[in-house]
Design a protein around this motif. Sequence first.
Motif, PDB file in Angstrom:
ATOM      1  N   GLY A  87       0.810  -1.206   0.000  1.00  0.00           N
ATOM      2  CA  GLY A  87       0.000   0.000   0.000  1.00  0.00           C
ATOM      3  C   GLY A  87       0.845   1.257   0.000  1.00  0.00           C
ATOM      4  N   ALA A  88       2.032   1.188   0.599  1.00  0.00           N
ATOM      5  CA  ALA A  88       2.919   2.346   0.631  1.00  0.00           C
ATOM      6  C   ALA A  88       3.419   2.727  -0.754  1.00  0.00           C
ATOM      7  CB  ALA A  88       4.096   2.065   1.566  1.00  0.00           C
ATOM      8  N   GLN A  89       3.341   1.791  -1.714  1.00  0.00           N
ATOM      9  CA  GLN A  89       3.812   2.071  -3.064  1.00  0.00           C
ATOM     10  C   GLN A  89       2.719   2.647  -3.965  1.00  0.00           C
ATOM     11  OE1 GLN A  89       5.978  -1.238  -4.772  1.00  0.00           O
ATOM     12  NE2 GLN A  89       6.805  -1.871  -2.780  1.00  0.00           N
ATOM     13  N   GLU A  90       1.497   2.774  -3.433  1.00  0.00           N
ATOM     14  CA  GLU A  90       0.437   3.409  -4.207  1.00  0.00           C
ATOM     15  C   GLU A  90       0.700   4.909  -4.314  1.00  0.00           C
ATOM     16  OE1 GLU A  90      -2.124   2.015  -5.786  1.00  0.00           O
ATOM     17  OE2 GLU A  90      -1.592  -0.019  -5.171  1.00  0.00           O
ATOM     18  N   ALA A  91       0.030   5.548  -5.256  1.00  0.00           N
ATOM     19  CA  ALA A  91       0.258   6.971  -5.504  1.00  0.00           C
ATOM     20  C   ALA A  91       0.009   7.817  -4.262  1.00  0.00           C
ATOM     21  CB  ALA A  91      -0.638   7.440  -6.653  1.00  0.00           C
ATOM     22  N   ALA A  92      -0.984   7.444  -3.451  1.00  0.00           N
ATOM     23  CA  ALA A  92      -1.316   8.200  -2.245  1.00  0.00           C
ATOM     24  C   ALA A  92      -0.663   7.629  -0.996  1.00  0.00           C
ATOM     25  CB  ALA A  92      -2.827   8.244  -2.052  1.00  0.00           C
ATOM     26  N   GLY A  93       0.159   6.595  -1.143  1.00  0.00           N
ATOM     27  CA  GLY A  93       0.845   6.007  -0.003  1.00  0.00           C
ATOM     28  C   GLY A  93       0.036   4.973   0.743  1.00  0.00           C
ATOM     29  N   SER A  94      -1.165   4.651   0.264  1.00  0.00           N
ATOM     30  CA  SER A  94      -1.980   3.604   0.874  1.00  0.00           C
ATOM     31  C   SER A  94      -3.004   3.134  -0.150  1.00  0.00           C
ATOM     32  CB  SER A  94      -2.697   4.110   2.130  1.00  0.00           C
ATOM     33  OG  SER A  94      -3.730   5.031   1.792  1.00  0.00           O
ATOM     34  N   PHE A  95      -3.712   2.042   0.173  1.00  0.00           N
ATOM     35  CA  PHE A  95      -4.727   1.530  -0.754  1.00  0.00           C
ATOM     36  C   PHE A  95      -6.014   2.364  -0.743  1.00  0.00           C
ATOM     37  CE2 PHE A  95      -2.363  -2.574  -0.073  1.00  0.00           C
ATOM     38  CZ  PHE A  95      -1.913  -2.697  -1.386  1.00  0.00           C
ATOM     39  N   GLU A  96      -6.195   3.215   0.237  1.00  0.00           N
ATOM     40  CA  GLU A  96      -7.336   4.154   0.297  1.00  0.00           C
ATOM     41  C   GLU A  96      -8.684   3.448   0.072  1.00  0.00           C
ATOM     42  OE1 GLU A  96      -6.208   8.374  -1.382  1.00  0.00           O
ATOM     43  OE2 GLU A  96      -5.760   6.842  -2.871  1.00  0.00           O
ATOM     44  N   LEU A  97      -8.940   2.399   0.829  1.00  0.00           N
ATOM     45  CA  LEU A  97     -10.165   1.642   0.602  1.00  0.00           C
ATOM     46  C   LEU A  97     -11.424   2.478   0.837  1.00  0.00           C
ATOM     47  CD1 LEU A  97      -9.305  -1.886   2.033  1.00  0.00           C
ATOM     48  CD2 LEU A  97      -9.428  -1.144  -0.352  1.00  0.00           C
ATOM     49  N   GLY A  98     -11.358   3.415   1.784  1.00  0.00           N
ATOM     50  CA  GLY A  98     -12.506   4.287   1.993  1.00  0.00           C
ATOM     51  C   GLY A  98     -12.820   5.115   0.766  1.00  0.00           C
ATOM     52  N   ARG A  99     -11.776   5.676   0.155  1.00  0.00           N
ATOM     53  CA  ARG A  99     -11.993   6.469  -1.057  1.00  0.00           C
ATOM     54  C   ARG A  99     -12.422   5.583  -2.221  1.00  0.00           C
ATOM     55  NH1 ARG A  99      -7.792  11.116  -2.615  1.00  0.00           N
ATOM     56  NH2 ARG A  99      -8.748  11.879  -0.683  1.00  0.00           N
ATOM     57  N   VAL A 100     -11.888   4.356  -2.279  1.00  0.00           N
ATOM     58  CA  VAL A 100     -12.319   3.416  -3.325  1.00  0.00           C
ATOM     59  C   VAL A 100     -13.836   3.211  -3.253  1.00  0.00           C
ATOM     60  CG1 VAL A 100     -12.216   1.007  -4.083  1.00  0.00           C
ATOM     61  CG2 VAL A 100     -10.110   2.212  -3.497  1.00  0.00           C
ATOM     62  N   ALA A 101     -14.337   2.975  -2.043  1.00  0.00           N
ATOM     63  CA  ALA A 101     -15.779   2.757  -1.862  1.00  0.00           C
ATOM     64  C   ALA A 101     -16.574   3.993  -2.257  1.00  0.00           C
ATOM     65  CB  ALA A 101     -16.069   2.380  -0.412  1.00  0.00           C
ATOM     66  N   LEU A 102     -16.105   5.180  -1.856  1.00  0.00           N
ATOM     67  CA  LEU A 102     -16.828   6.419  -2.160  1.00  0.00           C
ATOM     68  C   LEU A 102     -16.873   6.687  -3.661  1.00  0.00           C
ATOM     69  CD1 LEU A 102     -15.594   8.807   0.692  1.00  0.00           C
ATOM     70  CD2 LEU A 102     -17.881   7.842   0.398  1.00  0.00           C
ATOM     71  N   VAL A 103     -15.737   6.517  -4.333  1.00  0.00           N
ATOM     72  CA  VAL A 103     -15.689   6.801  -5.775  1.00  0.00           C
ATOM     73  C   VAL A 103     -16.563   5.817  -6.544  1.00  0.00           C
ATOM     74  CG1 VAL A 103     -14.202   6.877  -7.810  1.00  0.00           C
ATOM     75  CG2 VAL A 103     -13.419   7.886  -5.658  1.00  0.00           C
ATOM     76  N   LEU A 104     -16.478   4.534  -6.219  1.00  0.00           N
ATOM     77  CA  LEU A 104     -17.280   3.546  -6.931  1.00  0.00           C
ATOM     78  C   LEU A 104     -18.774   3.756  -6.660  1.00  0.00           C
ATOM     79  CD1 LEU A 104     -15.170   0.273  -6.541  1.00  0.00           C
ATOM     80  CD2 LEU A 104     -15.293   1.828  -8.491  1.00  0.00           C
ATOM     81  N   ALA A 105     -19.122   4.085  -5.416  1.00  0.00           N
ATOM     82  CA  ALA A 105     -20.525   4.371  -5.099  1.00  0.00           C
ATOM     83  C   ALA A 105     -20.998   5.608  -5.852  1.00  0.00           C
ATOM     84  CB  ALA A 105     -20.694   4.556  -3.599  1.00  0.00           C
ATOM     85  N   ALA A 106     -20.131   6.618  -5.950  1.00  0.00           N
ATOM     86  CA  ALA A 106     -20.496   7.831  -6.691  1.00  0.00           C
ATOM     87  C   ALA A 106     -20.746   7.519  -8.158  1.00  0.00           C
ATOM     88  CB  ALA A 106     -19.384   8.874  -6.545  1.00  0.00           C
ATOM     89  N   TRP A 107     -19.926   6.633  -8.734  1.00  0.00           N
ATOM     90  CA  TRP A 107     -20.125   6.268 -10.133  1.00  0.00           C
ATOM     91  C   TRP A 107     -21.386   5.432 -10.323  1.00  0.00           C
ATOM     92  CZ3 TRP A 107     -18.813   7.862 -14.707  1.00  0.00           C
ATOM     93  CH2 TRP A 107     -17.689   8.667 -14.852  1.00  0.00           C
TER      94      TRP A 107
END
Length: 280
Positions: A241-261
């Motif tokens: 997760g530290a190698q992701e662009a934001a430094g973590s997997f950001e699962l909360g944001r993943v859920a929000l973005v997919l729900a928004a779509w």
Amino acid sequence: MSTTADQAATARPGTRPRVGPLALGLRQGRLEIRQFLRSRESVVFTMAFPVILILIFASIFRGDLGGGVSFTQYFVTGMIASGLVAVGFQNLAIQIPGERDRGVLKRLRGTPMPPWVYFAGKVIMVAAIALAETVLLLAVATLLFDLRLPDTAGRWFTFGWVSVLGVTACTLCGIAFSSLARTARGASATATPVALVLQFISGVFFVFTELPGWMQQVAALFPLKWMCQGLRSVFLPAQFGAQEAAGSFELGRVALVLAAWCLIGLLLCLRTFRWTPTPR
């Protein structure tokens, strides 16, 4: 004393018992699945294409990314997400204009069948094909390339909700996008480039953080990038997760973005879906 069903049958000989909403949806879903399986081109492209890609990638890239993580372990996440896009977005964006162009939708709209039954059938078809495709892909990668499956209930739970939200967003967007094609002939030319570009910029074929910064920002506007990121949290060690662009997997944001779509796709469906062809 006779039952209610017996009374209904004797009261109106020759009439059929009323079919409930659930039965209507399931019946339409079975019909959609049979129609999909009859199209060999759709079956091969939608179900076999991700498997072919993982066979090619795993055969070419035999090294690892560090920490004992193979290229197959990394890229299988993109192949799963890409398969969901293919069956949910691309397949519907091509299939529905064909039905509209042949007058199938117009005839259905003129029947007593509620409009929601048609969409329920599409959803059931997408869900069934997506599940079969994902199981096939995981089986091939596990048997041939030693893919390590999730080893905890929490990871399987994450795998489930990311896949459900992702395929829901793709399905709704595919239905909405189907209204852009004026003819069945132009549907593939309209939908395929969009899906292909999203695959290239969302980390399906490349390590996402190695892509140019502007490309990562564009990809972040669309669901495929977040589907891949959520699935990486399932198949990769936590330290990745530290190698992701934001430094973590950001699962909360993943859920929000997919729900928004999912919400965006639903609103677009309600505003843009057409039952009849656009006048030429």
